[in-house]
Design an enzyme around this catalytic site. Structure first.
Site, PDB file in Angstrom:
ATOM      1  NE  ARG A 100      39.400 -67.220  46.095  1.00  0.00           N
ATOM      2  CZ  ARG A 100      39.376 -66.836  45.394  1.00  0.00           C
ATOM      3  NH1 ARG A 100      37.808 -66.470  45.549  1.00  0.00           N
ATOM      4  NH2 ARG A 100      39.958 -66.104  44.453  1.00  0.00           N
ATOM      5  CB  SER A 126      38.028 -62.718  45.171  1.00  0.00           C
ATOM      6  OG  SER A 126      37.537 -62.277  44.409  1.00  0.00           O
ATOM      7  CG  ASP A 136      35.835 -58.390  43.540  1.00  0.00           C
ATOM      8  OD1 ASP A 136      36.221 -56.907  43.768  1.00  0.00           O
ATOM      9  OD2 ASP A 136      35.636 -58.832  43.959  1.00  0.00           O
ATOM     10  CG  ASP A 157      39.840 -59.402  44.880  1.00  0.00           C
ATOM     11  OD1 ASP A 157      38.492 -58.864  44.850  1.00  0.00           O
ATOM     12  OD2 ASP A 157      40.755 -59.501  44.216  1.00  0.00           O
ATOM     13  CG  ASP A 213      39.679 -59.297  41.221  1.00  0.00           C
ATOM     14  OD1 ASP A 213      38.138 -59.630  41.801  1.00  0.00           O
ATOM     15  OD2 ASP A 213      39.609 -59.959  41.173  1.00  0.00           O
ATOM     16  NE  ARG A 214      33.819 -60.666  41.196  1.00  0.00           N
ATOM     17  CZ  ARG A 214      32.757 -61.157  41.187  1.00  0.00           C
ATOM     18  NH1 ARG A 214      31.965 -62.388  41.252  1.00  0.00           N
ATOM     19  NH2 ARG A 214      31.934 -61.657  43.368  1.00  0.00           N
ATOM     20  CB  THR A 274      35.187 -70.572  32.864  1.00  0.00           C
ATOM     21  OG1 THR A 274      33.891 -71.322  32.046  1.00  0.00           O
ATOM     22  CG2 THR A 274      35.156 -69.705  34.297  1.00  0.00           C
ATOM     23  CE  LYS A 287      38.004 -61.123  38.770  1.00  0.00           C
ATOM     24  NZ  LYS A 287      38.993 -62.839  37.970  1.00  0.00           N
TER      25      LYS A 287
END
Length: 600
Positions: free
Chosen positions: A58, A155, A309, A311, A313-314, A386, A425
């Protein structure tokens, strides 16, 4: 071109780049930098390269090996292919690779370049024909039993960034040692292969579009997870939805059809736009990102806001409360509500199942509410490091190796895994489950925030206060954490804060591998020497984790105060926590002394 460059290594890298790169824009960018004699910057982007980790790649899109661009993607795809040939050849030969991409600049291009690399070596590639939510890729990996999956997305990063996220053959984000093996193979395969740039390969019969089949099966599993009595919603709760200029809207519409729910689109943000014109950062957790959603909700008389968001996924949530104002739920509060709702639905669907075989998971920096709920209800709660790479792989082992049922997993950074259809997620399924819950509560005369309060009353008020400090100087970060490890002399951690207001009952340091709550002081969770992470638990129910960010120059803190007393309230516990956090961060991080910049 390179004869006047004073640094021999740099001259070789420039020559190499001009020979290997076939993108006219980035070649011209390097040429211009050479002409302008910007040698120091050229060293930064050519003599270093972006390292492949568990989160893949990224970074900013521009020329250079330390940036995201066509040549780096080709090199990465070649390294990934060689890794898969070495480790997962059977699945690769039989079923190939899955590729998806979001709506950012160059995302489709990067996905196509990856496809070309695999097609050039005769492998099957399932490339989605249009933008998809990130969870569609891990879902398709498991559906088609491919060797791996790649999602091209950054993301919620700024518009100039892009990313390259890799999923293993189990449909989960990769974990060590796969990341190190991929990095090794990238370095062994830097020179583009003969056909890696061949655009004609995109007409190969080995290139397949999995969109129709994947969508059908994804929504079938999602539909099966919704109880029949919730599929004909006649409630009058109005819901606003923002895609945050990303890919989510058409997929959210299809999901909501399952429960007969309509959403009011936030028109300014509902269509894909890689420039994210209405927000400073396309992150529904931060800044002004929900401003247009609230304006739309007020104008349309909505009482609930859902926001993905870019993409998808959240999932972020805001609810209208009794005063008529908006309350933005924290990631932990959404996790509390979804955990309760999904367990309630599971018990209705499978009344005879022993909860001793049921699991929920959360990251170590997330709320401990589910742990307390598990103690009372009888299911199991597991804490992981995490990141969904850890929760997804843990869930996979529980489901496929131990025969257990995983109902829910989440991390406080608004990431939710509802059920076992996608082991990552998923902001689409989370949005449907939350909307269905809100509709049912509304029919019963309850608001979402009132239900949250009831859960806190039953299981204790678990109030969190999470934020971060910016620190752009890595040595300062190291100094801060080393001070904590030698607080009262060599190898001694703090034993209290605020003159004894809070006494430390346990310390877990996952950087050095220390946990004095465990036998022999050895932590259960994996140790990572490459990052900083220390957790303190106190005698008054306070928990604090301090950690560095893997992608940003931040020291993050995660705090939670649990109060089960009869006179506890959301406001009272929250005010008490704020006071403790102010004292704790001042004493442990010394922000003024270390020139730490607080979050905005």
């Amino acid at each position: 071109m390179t004869s006047n460059i004073p640094d021999e290594e740099l001259a070789l890298k420039v020559k190499e780049w001009m020979e290997w790169d076939q993108n006219c824009t980035t070649k011209a960018e390097i040429q211009q930098l050479v002409d302008q004699k910007k040698y120091e910057y050229l060293k930064q982007v050519l003599c270093q390269r972006m390292s492949f980790g568990t989160a893949g790649l990224r970074g900013k899109m521009c020329a250079g090996y330390a940036r995201m661009n066509d040549l780096v993607i080709v090199q990465t795809a070649q390294g990934l292919l060689k890794h898969l040939e070495n480790q997962y050849s059977e699945a690769l030969n039989k079923n190939g690779l899955v590729l998806g991409y979001d709506a950012r600049h160059n995302s489709e291009r990067f996905a196509q370049l990856t496809a070309q690399v695999f097609l050039s070596q005769g492998y099957k590639v399932r490339l989605f024909s249009k933008t998809v939510p990130t969870p569609f890729v891990p879902f398709a990996v498991w559906k088609y039993k491919t060797a791996a999956g790649v999602m091209v997305t950054a993301s919620h990063n700024p518009k100039d960034d892009n990313g390259y996220k890799v999923y293993g053959s189990n449909g989960c984000q990769i974990i060590p040692p796969d990341d190190k093996n991929i990095q090794k193979e990238i370095l062994n395969n830097l020179k583009p292969w003969d056909k890696s740039w061949d655009l004609s390969l995109l007409k190969s019969p080995n290139l397949i579009d999995p969109l129709a089949e994947t969508s059908k099966d994804y929504y079938k599993i999602l539909s099966d997870s919704i109880l029949p009595e919730y599929k004909s919603n006649s409630g009058n709760l109005k819901i606003a939805y923002s895609a945050m200029h990303g890919v989510g809207y058409p997929y959210i519409l299809d999901a909501m059809k399952i429960a007969g729910i309509d959403v009011v689109p936030v028109k300014e943000q509902v269509m894909p736009d890689p420039d994210f014109p209405t927000v400073t950062y396309p992150n529904p957790e931060e800044g002004n990102s929900m401003e247009y959603s609230i304006k739309t909700a007020d104008a349309e008389g909505c009482d609930l806001i859902l926001a993905n968001d870019p993409d998808a996924d959240r999932l972020a949530i805001a609810v209208r409360i009794d005063s008529g104002e908006w309350r933005k739920l924290t990631g932990n509060e959404i996790g509390v509500l979804l955990g309760w709702w999904l367990l309630s639905n599971f018990e209705k669907r499978f009344p005879d199942v022993n909860l001793d075989n049921v699991y929920m998971l959360a990251s170590t920096v997330s709320s401990k509410f589910l742990r307390g709920m598990a103690e009372k209800k009888g299911f199991h709660f597991i804490e992981t490091l995490t990141g969904f790479k850890w929760m997804g792989n843990e869930a996979f082992d529980l489901i496929h190796n131990e025969g257990k049922k995983v109902v829910f997993a989440y991390e406080e950074a608004i990431g939710y895994m509802c059920g076992d259809g996608v082991l990552d997620k998923d902001g689409v399924s989370a949005a449907l489950h939350f909307a269905t819950m809100a509709m049912e509560l509304h029919r019963n005369g309850l608001r979402v925030d009132q239900q949250l309060n009831e859960l806190f009353t039953e299981y204790g008020y678990h109030i969190t206060n999470n934020s971060y400090y910016f620190c752009h100087d890595p040595p300062t970060i190291t100094k801060i954490f080393e001070r904590l490890r030698n607080f009262n002399g060599p190898q001694s951690y703090p034993n209290s804060i605020m003159n004894g207001v809070c006494n430390v009952t346990s310390v877990r340091d996952l950087t050095v591998g220390y946990d004095n709550s465990q036998p022999n002081n050895k932590p259960i969770l994996p140790v990572s020497k490459g990052s900083q992470m220390i957790t303190f638990e106190f005698d008054n129910g306070l928990i604090c984790t301090l950690r560095t960010s893997g992608t940003e120059p931040k020291i993050k803190y995660y705090t939670e105060l649990c109060d089960s007393s009869k006179d506890a309230s959301y406001l009272k516990v929250g005010e008490n926590l704020k006071m403790l956090v102010d004292g704790l961060t001042t004493e442990l991080l010394e922000p003024k002394k270390n020139n730490l910049a607080p979050s905005e």
